[in-house]
Design an enzyme around this catalytic site. Sequence first.
Site, PDB file in Angstrom:
ATOM      1  N   ALA A  72      16.860 -16.043   3.900  1.00 18.94           N
ATOM      2  CA  ALA A  72      16.642 -14.536   3.904  1.00 18.94           C
ATOM      3  C   ALA A  72      15.706 -13.661   3.339  1.00 18.94           C
ATOM      4  O   ALA A  72      16.296 -12.383   3.020  1.00 18.94           O
ATOM      5  CB  ALA A  72      18.647 -14.304   3.359  1.00 18.94           C
ATOM      6  N   ASP A  73      14.700 -14.294   2.632  1.00 17.36           N
ATOM      7  CA  ASP A  73      13.911 -13.136   2.263  1.00 17.36           C
ATOM      8  C   ASP A  73      13.057 -12.463   2.760  1.00 17.36           C
ATOM      9  O   ASP A  73      12.822 -12.645   3.253  1.00 17.36           O
ATOM     10  CB  ASP A  73      13.042 -13.987   1.082  1.00 17.36           C
ATOM     11  CG  ASP A  73      12.268 -13.777   0.233  1.00 17.36           C
ATOM     12  OD1 ASP A  73      12.333 -13.527  -1.278  1.00 17.36           O
ATOM     13  OD2 ASP A  73      11.040 -13.292   0.242  1.00 17.36           O
ATOM     14  N   VAL A  74      12.971 -11.242   2.254  1.00 15.55           N
ATOM     15  CA  VAL A  74      12.266 -10.057   2.904  1.00 15.55           C
ATOM     16  C   VAL A  74      11.081 -10.799   3.237  1.00 15.55           C
ATOM     17  O   VAL A  74      10.307 -10.335   3.458  1.00 15.55           O
ATOM     18  CB  VAL A  74      13.400  -9.058   2.627  1.00 15.55           C
ATOM     19  CG1 VAL A  74      11.959  -7.531   2.901  1.00 15.55           C
ATOM     20  CG2 VAL A  74      14.232  -8.491   2.624  1.00 15.55           C
ATOM     21  N   LEU A 116       9.141 -13.407   2.293  1.00 15.95           N
ATOM     22  CA  LEU A 116       9.354 -14.438   3.342  1.00 15.95           C
ATOM     23  C   LEU A 116       9.273 -13.467   4.921  1.00 15.95           C
ATOM     24  O   LEU A 116       8.559 -14.091   5.978  1.00 15.95           O
ATOM     25  CB  LEU A 116      10.031 -15.920   3.486  1.00 15.95           C
ATOM     26  CG  LEU A 116       9.672 -16.712   4.357  1.00 15.95           C
ATOM     27  CD1 LEU A 116       8.055 -17.275   4.505  1.00 15.95           C
ATOM     28  CD2 LEU A 116      10.970 -17.667   4.005  1.00 15.95           C
ATOM     29  N   TRP A 130       4.441 -16.621   0.456  1.00 19.36           N
ATOM     30  CA  TRP A 130       4.714 -15.437  -0.397  1.00 19.36           C
ATOM     31  C   TRP A 130       3.635 -15.788  -1.010  1.00 19.36           C
ATOM     32  O   TRP A 130       3.109 -13.701  -1.463  1.00 19.36           O
ATOM     33  CB  TRP A 130       5.660 -15.601  -1.354  1.00 19.36           C
ATOM     34  CG  TRP A 130       7.295 -15.859  -1.090  1.00 19.36           C
ATOM     35  CD1 TRP A 130       7.542 -15.566   0.086  1.00 19.36           C
ATOM     36  CD2 TRP A 130       8.214 -16.598  -1.565  1.00 19.36           C
ATOM     37  NE1 TRP A 130       9.011 -15.276   0.031  1.00 19.36           N
ATOM     38  CE2 TRP A 130       9.282 -16.237  -1.405  1.00 19.36           C
ATOM     39  CE3 TRP A 130       8.538 -17.820  -3.412  1.00 19.36           C
ATOM     40  CZ2 TRP A 130      10.551 -16.852  -1.632  1.00 19.36           C
ATOM     41  CZ3 TRP A 130       9.110 -18.699  -2.952  1.00 19.36           C
ATOM     42  CH2 TRP A 130      10.658 -17.878  -2.418  1.00 19.36           C
TER      43      TRP A 130
END
Length: 304
Positions: A255-257, A259, A297
């Site tokens: 869910a990491d934006v 990433l 990242w």
Amino acid sequence: MHEELTWQIEAPKAFSFEQNLLYLAEGGDECTYDIQGNHVRKAIALGEAYFLIELSEATNGNVIIRVLKGSIFPSEKIKAQLTSFVRDWFDLDTDILPFYEMAKADDYLHSLIDHYYGLRNIGIPNFFEALCWGIIGQQINLRFAYKLKRRFVETYGQAIEWDGEQYWLFPTPEAICNVSVNELMSLQLSQNKSAYLIGVAQAMVRGVLSKENIQALPSLQEAEQELTKQKGVGAWTAHYVLMRCFRFPDAFPVADVGLQNAVKQLGEMEKKPSKEELIQLGAPWENWKSYATFYLWRSLYEKM
């Protein structure tokens, strides 16, 4: 402590002190370490004792640990604990050559391993710090997250003075557990995040939440379930902490934006991939999803 102490720890294959220092330097307005030329300085607490260490690269490629200051002179046991901390921080005990072999054939990773060869998944060994940082960073941009973290640390942490500079220790759960929500909100933390941070601190002080208990769990899924019992810790935060603090190789914060943006840029996509698309895309990264995430990242840092 008046007498300075220096020793070396052996660097593994596929380790570049320069790449890791560049990551630390470009990571943002970090307040828990300081880059001084080709050195990095960090304050560390070991129980009631504290130390300021400086890391640099030896001519043979090893890592030099230099204790600049401490509340006590380091015994052999403390030297071993400081060595263990550094090995954990820089993930020196993981053989990442298999990751590189896998990544060579991957459309998204092959260029990154060439560009950042020797970079390690630099961790957050302090469990409370990892959880707090995960909570502080929820749903805000990284620059603002670093500002909030600095306010939090400089308000409730302790500083080691050395050569006219201050080096900050991350606040302890005991320093936060009795703070009011309104007091944390004065740092510009939201009401929810303030309550979550206090709740985590209280759970740790009570012994309900501990690094040892999470480490004892046999699987990523069980560790995620245990962490998400804590209010304010969702799947994203849990996977972030399991990746950066506990070194679960397949922790994968889909869910990491950041990433999603990294994959979008590298894949030259018109829009960010969904969580489901990321899960499918990351299937070939089995046993290395954390490292793949960390390298993806890293590709964004130069654009900050």
